[in-house]
Design a protein around this motif. Sequence first.
Motif, short mmCIF file in Angstrom:
data_model
loop_
_atom_site.label_atom_id
_atom_site.label_comp_id
_atom_site.label_asym_id
_atom_site.label_seq_id
_atom_site.Cartn_x
_atom_site.Cartn_y
_atom_site.Cartn_z
N GLN A 2 0.76 -1.26 0.01
CA GLN A 2 -0.13 -0.04 -0.18
C GLN A 2 1.08 1.33 0.08
N ILE A 3 0.46 2.36 -0.68
CA ILE A 3 1.39 3.43 -0.72
C ILE A 3 0.39 4.71 -0.30
N GLU A 4 0.85 5.48 0.56
CA GLU A 4 0.07 6.58 0.88
C GLU A 4 0.97 7.97 0.77
N ILE A 5 0.26 8.84 0.33
CA ILE A 5 1.00 10.10 0.40
C ILE A 5 -0.07 11.22 1.04
N LYS A 6 0.76 12.13 1.97
CA LYS A 6 -0.03 13.06 2.52
C LYS A 6 0.57 14.32 2.03
#
Length: 146
Positions: A2-6
């Motif tokens: 999973q990849i998450e960008i904030k």
Amino acid sequence: MQIEIKIDDSCTEPRMIIITNKVDNEINSIIHTLSSTAPELITGFYNDLAEILSPEDIIRIYAEGGKIFASVNKKEYLLRQRLYELEEQLTKYSFVRISNAEIINLKKVCNFDLSLSGTICVTLSDNTTTYVSRRYVPKIKQVLGI
């Protein structure tokens, strides 16, 4: 994975956090890729001039007479890196070793002649003919899916 960008306006420098239950080859590969910030350049020498070579333009890299050469646009550039270093660096650009003394760009191959017993004849885009050594035939067949 999973990849998450904030997006955070108060952030002054990008920060990466990897959350995992164990460190495996995939995680080590990601860390290595992210930590290598210097661009990997290939510098070739032709007529006492140094030129930056684009991996996409290189047809083959070979050893001859104790020196390493790269074939690019009908020119032979002298390289100062070792063949194994170039092989590691260029794997992501579809380069593959075909003998102890040669690496070829698979994107510059016109055809593979499998009719010879025990070896493979390779014709490159500059009409150079070269051969896969017996030791590397299984590797090339695996790359080609045959």
